[in-house]
Design a protein around this motif. Structure first.
Motif, PDB file in Angstrom:
ATOM      1  N   UNK A 111       0.838  -1.195   0.000  1.00  0.00           N
ATOM      2  CA  UNK A 111       0.000   0.000   0.000  1.00  0.00           C
ATOM      3  C   UNK A 111       0.876   1.249   0.000  1.00  0.00           C
ATOM      4  N   UNK A 112       0.430   2.287  -0.703  1.00  0.00           N
ATOM      5  CA  UNK A 112       1.237   3.494  -0.889  1.00  0.00           C
ATOM      6  C   UNK A 112       0.596   4.737  -0.278  1.00  0.00           C
ATOM      7  N   UNK A 139       2.175  13.722  11.219  1.00  0.00           N
ATOM      8  CA  UNK A 139       1.864  12.916  10.037  1.00  0.00           C
ATOM      9  C   UNK A 139       1.474  13.772   8.829  1.00  0.00           C
ATOM     10  N   UNK A 140       1.262  15.068   9.048  1.00  0.00           N
ATOM     11  CA  UNK A 140       0.871  15.923   7.920  1.00  0.00           C
ATOM     12  C   UNK A 140       2.045  16.158   6.969  1.00  0.00           C
ATOM     13  N   UNK A 141       3.265  16.059   7.476  1.00  0.00           N
ATOM     14  CA  UNK A 141       4.429  16.347   6.617  1.00  0.00           C
ATOM     15  C   UNK A 141       4.512  15.402   5.425  1.00  0.00           C
ATOM     16  N   UNK A 142       4.109  14.172   5.650  1.00  0.00           N
ATOM     17  CA  UNK A 142       4.218  13.170   4.579  1.00  0.00           C
ATOM     18  C   UNK A 142       3.333  13.512   3.370  1.00  0.00           C
ATOM     19  N   UNK A 143       2.270  14.279   3.615  1.00  0.00           N
ATOM     20  CA  UNK A 143       1.378  14.667   2.519  1.00  0.00           C
ATOM     21  C   UNK A 143       2.146  15.411   1.430  1.00  0.00           C
ATOM     22  N   UNK A 183       7.609   9.048   8.257  1.00  0.00           N
ATOM     23  CA  UNK A 183       7.514   8.882   6.815  1.00  0.00           C
ATOM     24  C   UNK A 183       7.574   7.397   6.468  1.00  0.00           C
ATOM     25  N   UNK A 184       7.323   7.070   5.217  1.00  0.00           N
ATOM     26  CA  UNK A 184       7.441   5.676   4.779  1.00  0.00           C
ATOM     27  C   UNK A 184       6.231   5.177   4.022  1.00  0.00           C
ATOM     28  N   UNK A 185       5.089   5.809   4.223  1.00  0.00           N
ATOM     29  CA  UNK A 185       3.855   5.328   3.590  1.00  0.00           C
ATOM     30  C   UNK A 185       3.957   5.203   2.079  1.00  0.00           C
TER      31      UNK A 185
END
Lengths: 151, 259
Positions: B103-104, B191-195, B229-231
């Motif tokens: 999943x990405x 978690x917003x940074x990963x967006x 990060x990593x998603x």
């Protein structure tokens, strides 16, 4: 004579039973070639659960009208807008107690009550019984009513 | 919009060979469709968990409607991703038969719902991002993505509106609701940074919308610090595994089952 396009446009919307899919403006094209009919429709909302029912209803209405080779395709662009609902469709919605949507070009501040016509109404919830409706209440006659969301 | 991209399709590499080693902003249309489709799919599943559990009936209906919009966008994006990949996988195979490492989605959408404030904090951060993203993709040179985004952006505007109303109402509410809203924002902010890993140019406009809402709510913007990060390369939290177990169990037990 009744054309394939007439048959398709007369199919009732499964969620807004008062109007046809022609009234809603979701029929993009109906192309006929002998007994072959190719219909192109557009969804009101990306996740509209009625799309499968609409496709099935179009196919069965066309079969009843004598067409045998039927295909129903979906296109997204340009995106459907509530401005595409015809004037006849807007009247039918109002008669069924569902407030027609505002015009997307102007800022809609309130929905007029489809029962008593009062503009003194309040929005109870931006999201209603289906993806395309919001929930309102009339302060004049106290009746709650559905309104088609402006999109 | 974010640098060179090659379109997917013929000669495209499989998922397993894609993780890691990519400089920011360079992704194929396949990766884009898959990542954004996964964001929408996982967000839809999380929102649907509120069904019959929301604070009141109107909210129950609202969250289910937003979930349905997300699911609609997810189906369109994943169907497109499957076509670009060219390995015969449709939306169902991609949704129900991949494991967590495939999943990405960004981790923000997979986090557990927590209390209502956490759900609204997540929805605000996500929906403001999605609205900006879809607005920008609506003029993409890729007609298919542009069509999907052109449709979804109008729906996103409603999601932003709904989340903003609640964040203001809770932030500017009672002492308890304010405490919960602040705690929720602090918890999900990292978690917003990963967006913005794929779309760094969206962070400035995103921040200005978020700041406006937070100001009205009387809440301070959380400080930037830890940025998990990593998603986007398939590294997820345990929460995703639990979500997938729930979402995929029926399809895995009865492959191809329909209603």
């Amino acid at each position: 004579m009744v054309t394939a396009a007439d048959v398709v446009r007369a199919v009732p919307d499964p969620e807004l039973r008062a109007v046809t899919i022609g009234d809603l403006g979701i029929v993009r094209a109906v192309d006929t070639d002998g007994s072959r009919v190719s219909v192109t429709i557009t969804p009101t909302y990306s996740g509209c659960p009625a799309m499968d029912a609409i496709r099935a209803d179009i196919a069965s209405a066309l079969r009843e009208a004598g067409f045998s080779d039927i295909s129903v395709n979906t296109v997204l662009s340009p995106a459907w807008s509530t401005d595409w609902i015809t004037d006849a469709g807007r009247s039918k919605l109002a008669e069924a107690g569902i407030a027609p949507p505002g015009r997307t070009v102007s800022l809609t501040l309130t929905m007029r009550c489809p029962r008593c016509g009062s503009a003194d109404t309040e929005e109870l919830s931006r999201f209603g019984s289906t993806a395309c409706k919001s929930l309102w209440r009339c302060r004049s006659c106290s009746e709650p009513f559905d309104a088609v969301k402006t999109l | 919009m974010t640098g060179p991209e090659r379109s997917g399709g013929a000669g495209h590499q499989g998922l397993s060979s894609q993780a890691g080693g990519r400089s920011g902003g360079r992704m194929t249309t396949f990766e884009k469709a898959l990542g954004l489709g996964d964001d929408a799919l996982i967000a839809a599943q999380r929102l649907a968990e509120w069904c019959s559990r929301a604070p009141d009936m109107e909210e129950d209906i609202a969250l289910a409607n937003i979930a349905l919009d997300q699911l609609g966008a997810a189906r369109l994006l994943l169907t497109y991703a499957g076509e670009l990949e060219g390995r015969g996988r449709g939306e169902d195979e991609l949704a129900f038969l991949r494991d967590d490492r495939e999943f990405r989605n960004v981790q923000l959408v997979e986090l557990a719902n927590g209390d209502f404030a956490v759900t609204m904090a997540k929805l605000l951060l996500l929906s403001v991002y999605q609205r900006l993203l879809y607005e920008s993709l609506a003029s993409s040179s890729d007609e298919r993505l542009a069509g999907i985004a052109g449709k979804a952006r109008k729906e996103s505007a409603y999601h932003v509106d709904h989340a903003s109303l609640w964040v203001v109402r809770l932030g500017d509410g009672t002492e308890e609701s304010r405490r919960r809203m602040r705690t929720a924002l602090d918890a999900v902010w990292p978690y917003s940074h990963e967006l913005f890993e794929w779309y760094p140019e969206l962070r400035a406009p995103w921040l200005s919308v978020i700041d406006e809402v937070l100001t009205e709510a009387g809440l301070a913007r959380p400080a930037d610090g830890w940025a998990p990060t990593g998603g986007r390369s398939g590294v997820h939290t345990e929460a995703l595994s639990r979500l997938l177990a729930d979402m995929q169990v029926l399809h895995r037990a009865h492959p191809g089952v329909t209603w």
